[in-house]
Scaffold this motif. Structure first.
Motif, PDB file in Angstrom:
ATOM      1  N   UNK A 326     -51.236 -70.469 -15.147  1.00  0.00           N
ATOM      2  CA  UNK A 326     -50.154 -71.445 -15.243  1.00  0.00           C
ATOM      3  C   UNK A 326     -48.793 -70.823 -14.930  1.00  0.00           C
ATOM      4  N   UNK A 327     -48.758 -69.501 -14.789  1.00  0.00           N
ATOM      5  CA  UNK A 327     -47.508 -68.838 -14.423  1.00  0.00           C
ATOM      6  C   UNK A 327     -47.279 -69.032 -12.927  1.00  0.00           C
ATOM      7  N   UNK A 328     -46.430 -69.951 -12.567  1.00  0.00           N
ATOM      8  CA  UNK A 328     -46.196 -70.253 -11.152  1.00  0.00           C
ATOM      9  C   UNK A 328     -44.780 -69.858 -10.780  1.00  0.00           C
ATOM     10  N   UNK A 329     -44.446 -70.128  -9.544  1.00  0.00           N
ATOM     11  CA  UNK A 329     -43.107 -69.754  -9.091  1.00  0.00           C
ATOM     12  C   UNK A 329     -42.028 -70.608  -9.757  1.00  0.00           C
ATOM     13  N   UNK A 330     -42.428 -71.657 -10.471  1.00  0.00           N
ATOM     14  CA  UNK A 330     -41.401 -72.470 -11.155  1.00  0.00           C
ATOM     15  C   UNK A 330     -41.245 -72.116 -12.630  1.00  0.00           C
ATOM     16  N   UNK A 331     -42.079 -71.210 -13.125  1.00  0.00           N
ATOM     17  CA  UNK A 331     -42.020 -70.914 -14.556  1.00  0.00           C
ATOM     18  C   UNK A 331     -40.645 -70.393 -14.949  1.00  0.00           C
ATOM     19  N   UNK A 332     -40.130 -69.487 -14.144  1.00  0.00           N
ATOM     20  CA  UNK A 332     -38.814 -68.930 -14.414  1.00  0.00           C
ATOM     21  C   UNK A 332     -37.923 -69.220 -13.205  1.00  0.00           C
ATOM     22  N   UNK A 333     -36.609 -69.298 -13.436  1.00  0.00           N
ATOM     23  CA  UNK A 333     -35.721 -69.413 -12.283  1.00  0.00           C
ATOM     24  C   UNK A 333     -35.925 -68.212 -11.369  1.00  0.00           C
ATOM     25  N   UNK A 334     -35.800 -68.428 -10.084  1.00  0.00           N
ATOM     26  CA  UNK A 334     -36.034 -67.361  -9.129  1.00  0.00           C
ATOM     27  C   UNK A 334     -34.836 -67.255  -8.193  1.00  0.00           C
ATOM     28  N   UNK A 336     -34.893 -63.971 -10.886  1.00  0.00           N
ATOM     29  CA  UNK A 336     -34.427 -63.659 -12.235  1.00  0.00           C
ATOM     30  C   UNK A 336     -35.215 -62.473 -12.770  1.00  0.00           C
ATOM     31  N   UNK A 337     -34.675 -61.853 -13.771  1.00  0.00           N
ATOM     32  CA  UNK A 337     -35.347 -60.727 -14.417  1.00  0.00           C
ATOM     33  C   UNK A 337     -36.728 -61.149 -14.910  1.00  0.00           C
ATOM     34  N   UNK A 338     -36.822 -62.320 -15.544  1.00  0.00           N
ATOM     35  CA  UNK A 338     -38.116 -62.752 -16.090  1.00  0.00           C
ATOM     36  C   UNK A 338     -39.103 -63.136 -14.999  1.00  0.00           C
ATOM     37  N   UNK A 339     -38.584 -63.665 -13.896  1.00  0.00           N
ATOM     38  CA  UNK A 339     -39.460 -63.952 -12.762  1.00  0.00           C
ATOM     39  C   UNK A 339     -39.985 -62.642 -12.166  1.00  0.00           C
ATOM     40  N   UNK A 340     -39.121 -61.642 -12.084  1.00  0.00           N
ATOM     41  CA  UNK A 340     -39.561 -60.342 -11.577  1.00  0.00           C
ATOM     42  C   UNK A 340     -40.632 -59.742 -12.487  1.00  0.00           C
ATOM     43  N   UNK A 341     -40.409 -59.835 -13.778  1.00  0.00           N
ATOM     44  CA  UNK A 341     -41.363 -59.260 -14.745  1.00  0.00           C
ATOM     45  C   UNK A 341     -42.684 -60.026 -14.687  1.00  0.00           C
ATOM     46  N   UNK A 342     -42.596 -61.344 -14.626  1.00  0.00           N
ATOM     47  CA  UNK A 342     -43.781 -62.156 -14.389  1.00  0.00           C
ATOM     48  C   UNK A 342     -44.810 -62.191 -15.503  1.00  0.00           C
ATOM     49  N   UNK A 343     -44.372 -62.253 -16.737  1.00  0.00           N
ATOM     50  CA  UNK A 343     -45.321 -62.447 -17.840  1.00  0.00           C
ATOM     51  C   UNK A 343     -44.790 -63.547 -18.763  1.00  0.00           C
ATOM     52  N   UNK A 344     -45.680 -64.055 -19.611  1.00  0.00           N
ATOM     53  CA  UNK A 344     -45.287 -65.041 -20.620  1.00  0.00           C
ATOM     54  C   UNK A 344     -45.292 -64.349 -21.979  1.00  0.00           C
ATOM     55  N   UNK A 345     -44.453 -64.835 -22.886  1.00  0.00           N
ATOM     56  CA  UNK A 345     -44.420 -64.206 -24.204  1.00  0.00           C
ATOM     57  C   UNK A 345     -44.218 -65.268 -25.280  1.00  0.00           C
TER      58      UNK A 345
END
Ligand code: GBH
Length: 489
Positions: A326-334, A336-345
């Motif tokens: 479910x982690x897609x390119x829309x999960x985080x703004x792109x 962004x640091x969190x998009x680069x990291x690419x994990x859910x927490x």
């Protein structure tokens, strides 16, 4: 690992120093007195609409600028080995630069340091705990590479002024928060909100500034002054939700604190490999011509590697990590640091919470963190520079007592297995200005009455417990203080 055996009294090994911490903007007040100039927190708290909860400001805060004698009295009441506090750059250098030294500001810190030393309480001094001169911010702050010179010049003045008496120095408090929350996100001044660029520029500059300051001290001051220099890095624990998420959790750790620990404490230095690869790959995918993560030159890698006598760790809590479909390119703004990291927490819903929504009680996370630092970075000397828990006001703070006992217990488990922990610091000595949360979230062993112009401080139950623990050097889950008796020196 079950770290807690609450039925036994546990001996605290000799040699671990105990103290408490505060920071200049959070306690001093006197924001424009005696020649002090404006910092980014003065600017932020005075802006409209007010960005801080209840429109609180640090204008008066705990009034420590006028009450340092009471503050030191509290240190004595607790029986501390040391007190960790920070210096206000704009109080010492109102122009931001070394051309004008503000004697009144210097006198305040001299008074505080001398008063502590009278009672054999060691000052541990942080040069920068978030209150950058506004003037330097107007020139880009930590995103401008010239900040390296600005900071080292300020550091030189500070070493010259106080280094005869101060033997423990921290350059920067929590570079991750400065860069990510201040420049990447909108949760600390200057609220840049430019994640994916400004946070990475800040990360590079702050590490170079730290390292140059370290080497300046080593080359020019340490022989005469004989002190040690380190940095305080925030490192929460990131645990894999399940075994198959081990890699995701490791990437979270590398992005969240490896960014700062790896360049200084790893054998090869530099930003973590996974971070360099990921940000570069994402950047090219996004159409950039180069990685958004700035590179260190080979000389800078060498300069930063090993530039700390000890690793200061601010640790509060833990999170669970996973990465799924479910982690897609829309999960985080792109980008962004969190998009680069690419994990859910997320936080496990069974974890007990402090008043701060981000602060859950997970003592085994502290044990895991210390174990990981010991194995990954060749067992560096560790100073726990912050650890603590938030409540609402009130003197009966059993949840804080429980937090401290369990976290110190977990720390001692790691020490028993070889972690080289030299110091433990409770955040905080007293309630103070909790950044965007204002005075609503309270971290103090002492309560501060903000209705009272005198900002009277009163020992909470946790102060009695901390004091007894240090006096007996024993961790005893069953000790009940008699809080009807005054806490005395
Ligand atoms: C430390 O930060 C700081 O060093 C210290 O100054 C601070 O008072 C203490 O811990 C307690 O927070 O909910 O959007 O306001 C720890 C990291 C930095 C995490 C501030 C929470 C605010 C997020 N914290 N951040 S927000």
């Amino acid at each position: 690992k079950s770290s807690v055996n609450r039925h036994e009294i546990r001996k605290i090994p000799d040699g671990i120093l105990f103290g408490t911490a505060t920071a200049s903007y959070q306690v001093e007040g006197a924001w424009n007195e005696d020649g002090k100039s404006e910092s980014i927190w003065d600017r932020l708290t005075h802006s409209t609409p007010c960005p801080v909860k209840n429109c609180d400001t640090g204008d008066i805060a705990d009034d420590s600028y006028h009450q340092y004698e009471r503050d030191v009295e509290m240190l004595r009441e607790l029986g501390l080995d040391f007190y960790r506090f920070s210096l206000s750059w704009t109080r010492i250098l109102p122009t931001s630069f070394p051309d004008k030294i503000n004697e009144k500001g210097v006198e305040y810190y001299n008074n505080l340091i001398d008063e502590m030393l009278k009672y054999n309480i060691q000052p541990m001094v942080t040069l920068y705990h978030w209150d950058l001169p506004q003037k330097l911010q107007d020139m880009g702050g930590w995103t401008n590479p010239h900040v390296v010179d600005w900071f080292t010049d300020y550091a030189r003045i500070v070493f010259e002024l106080f280094g005869d008496r101060v033997k423990y120095w921290f350059t920067i408090n929590e570079p991750r928060e400065v860069c990510y929350e201040g420049y990447g996100g909108p949760s600390l001044a200057p609220l840049y909100n430019m994640t994916g660029y400004a946070d990475y520029m800040c990360a590079k500059n702050i590490l170079v500034a730290h390292a140059k300051t370290y080497h300046m001290y080593k080359n020019e001051f340490s022989k005469i002054q004989g002190g040690t220099v380190g940095i305080a890095i925030s490192a929460n624990w990131f645990e894999a939700e399940s075994e198959k998420e081990a890699e995701a959790a490791e990437e979270a750790r590398q992005f969240e604190w490896g960014t700062y620990i790896n360049p200084i404490f790893s054998k090869n230095g530099d930003f973590p490999a996974v971070m360099k690869e990921r940000v570069a790959a994402k950047s090219f995918e996004q159409g950039f011509f180069r990685s958004r993560l700035p590179e260190f030159s080979p000389e800078e890698v060498e300069l930063i590697k090993g530039s700390s006598d000890f690793l200061g760790i601010n640790h509060y809590t833990s999170k669970l990590i996973y990465r799924n479909a479910s982690l897609t390119s829309d999960t985080y703004p792109s980008p962004s640091f969190y998009d680069d990291m690419g994990v859910m927490s997320y936080y496990d819903s069974t974890w007990e919470s402090g008043v701060s929504s981000w602060l859950k009680i997970v003592p085994w996370g502290f044990y895991n963190l210390l174990t990981k630092l010991r194995t990954d970075y060749d067992n560096p000397p560790i100073y726990i520079t912050e650890n603590g828990f938030s409540t609402y006001e009130g003197l009966e703070d059993d949840s804080r007592i429980s937090y401290y006992r369990q976290y110190i217990d977990a720390m001692l488990d790691a020490v028993d297995e070889g972690s080289d922990v030299r110091a433990y610091t409770a955040w905080s000595l007293m309630d103070n200005f909790e950044w965007l949360q204002g005075y609503a979230n309270r971290f103090g062993l002492y309560e501060v009455d903000y209705e009272d112009p005198k900002r009277t401080r009163t020992a909470r139950k946790s102060a009695y417990v901390y004091k007894e623990m240090l006096r007996t050097r024993q961790l005893d889950y069953h000790y009940e203080p008699d809080t009807t008796l005054p806490i005395t020196i």
